[in-house]
Design a protein around this motif. Sequence first.
Motif, mmCIF file in Angstrom:
data_model
loop_
_atom_site.group_PDB
_atom_site.id
_atom_site.type_symbol
_atom_site.label_atom_id
_atom_site.label_comp_id
_atom_site.label_asym_id
_atom_site.label_seq_id
_atom_site.Cartn_x
_atom_site.Cartn_y
_atom_site.Cartn_z
ATOM 1 N N HIS A 136 11.911 37.368 11.093
ATOM 2 C CA HIS A 136 13.172 37.854 10.486
ATOM 3 C C HIS A 136 13.115 39.376 10.511
ATOM 4 O O HIS A 136 12.320 39.981 9.788
ATOM 5 C CB HIS A 136 13.286 37.319 9.057
ATOM 6 N N GLU A 181 19.146 40.106 11.282
ATOM 7 C CA GLU A 181 20.137 40.246 10.198
ATOM 8 C C GLU A 181 20.782 41.626 10.202
ATOM 9 O O GLU A 181 20.112 42.660 10.187
ATOM 10 C CB GLU A 181 19.475 39.973 8.828
ATOM 11 N N ILE A 202 22.688 36.789 11.940
ATOM 12 C CA ILE A 202 23.520 36.747 10.734
ATOM 13 C C ILE A 202 24.070 38.169 10.607
ATOM 14 O O ILE A 202 23.316 39.127 10.396
ATOM 15 C CB ILE A 202 22.753 36.241 9.482
#
Length: 296
Positions: A136, A181, A202
């Motif tokens: 991530h 992200e 995202i």
Amino acid sequence: MRISVTDIKQKKSKSEKIVAVTAYDYSTAKICDTSGVDMILVGDSAGMVMLGYSSTIPVTVDEMLVFCRGVVNGSKNALIVADMPFGSYQPDLSLAFSNAVRFIKLGCNAIKIEGGREVAPLVRNLTQNGVPVMGHIGLKPQTSPLWEGYKIQGKSCNAAIDLLHDAMELEKAGAFSIVLEMVTAESAEKISKAVSIPTIGIGSGNKCDGQVLVLHDLLGLYDDIKPKFAKRYADSHTLFSKAVASYANEVKSGGFPDPTHTFSMPPEELKKFEEYLLTSLKTGEKERDGDRQSAI
Ligand code: KIV
């Protein structure tokens, strides 16, 4: 058969988009699982949308395990990825491994940790010991608020290069996919092309290999924060509020429960019960009268 991490990786080679969404309980996991979702992320966003914390920082492993239990029980098809909370994997390899094992033993299929090159040794250690890991990068909700706040990532050439190297190191370390992200669409597209593992975006444009959204954003249920990237596919907040208000009004007015939501006695049993009440009341009255007489 449940979707595996290998299936997720193969989707990229077949140019099939990957559908991911967060879920934190049995009932919503069941909905996601039967609505075309490939991967359910039990995100630490649970801390905000389920527990009302103002960030993901306070969430604990024990809290996450409860959410994961619900999702494991509610889904049969989707790959389940458990988000490791802040402090449960940095900086100690054996702490990270023992916490990851708690999620895997519960029935989760993989774990997610935030970070780029700095967590590559950890990703290598976990994957070499059999734990599938999702990376991530970009905005990292566990630490970004502490350093710079919630800022768009990969805006400058240098920032994009940094992210690219993070992604490549995570791939080399054995991650099976990477969440990007709030990364600019251009950087996310180039990073997605540069690595062979799927990127799950995202707020990072539509050229990632898949997308993830927080379920409560998608459903329009959580309205404390409304990120620009979080498209609302329903207005559940209004829908739920109206439903609860109707219930409250009907209880107050006596309209609920009506006969369709009520259980009845067979008429002959009711008759017997009423007769019993009549006779026992009469007997009771006589006894009370008798007591009163003797007291006089
Ligand atoms: O916790 C979470 O929901 C996440 C997603 C935003 C990717 O990490």
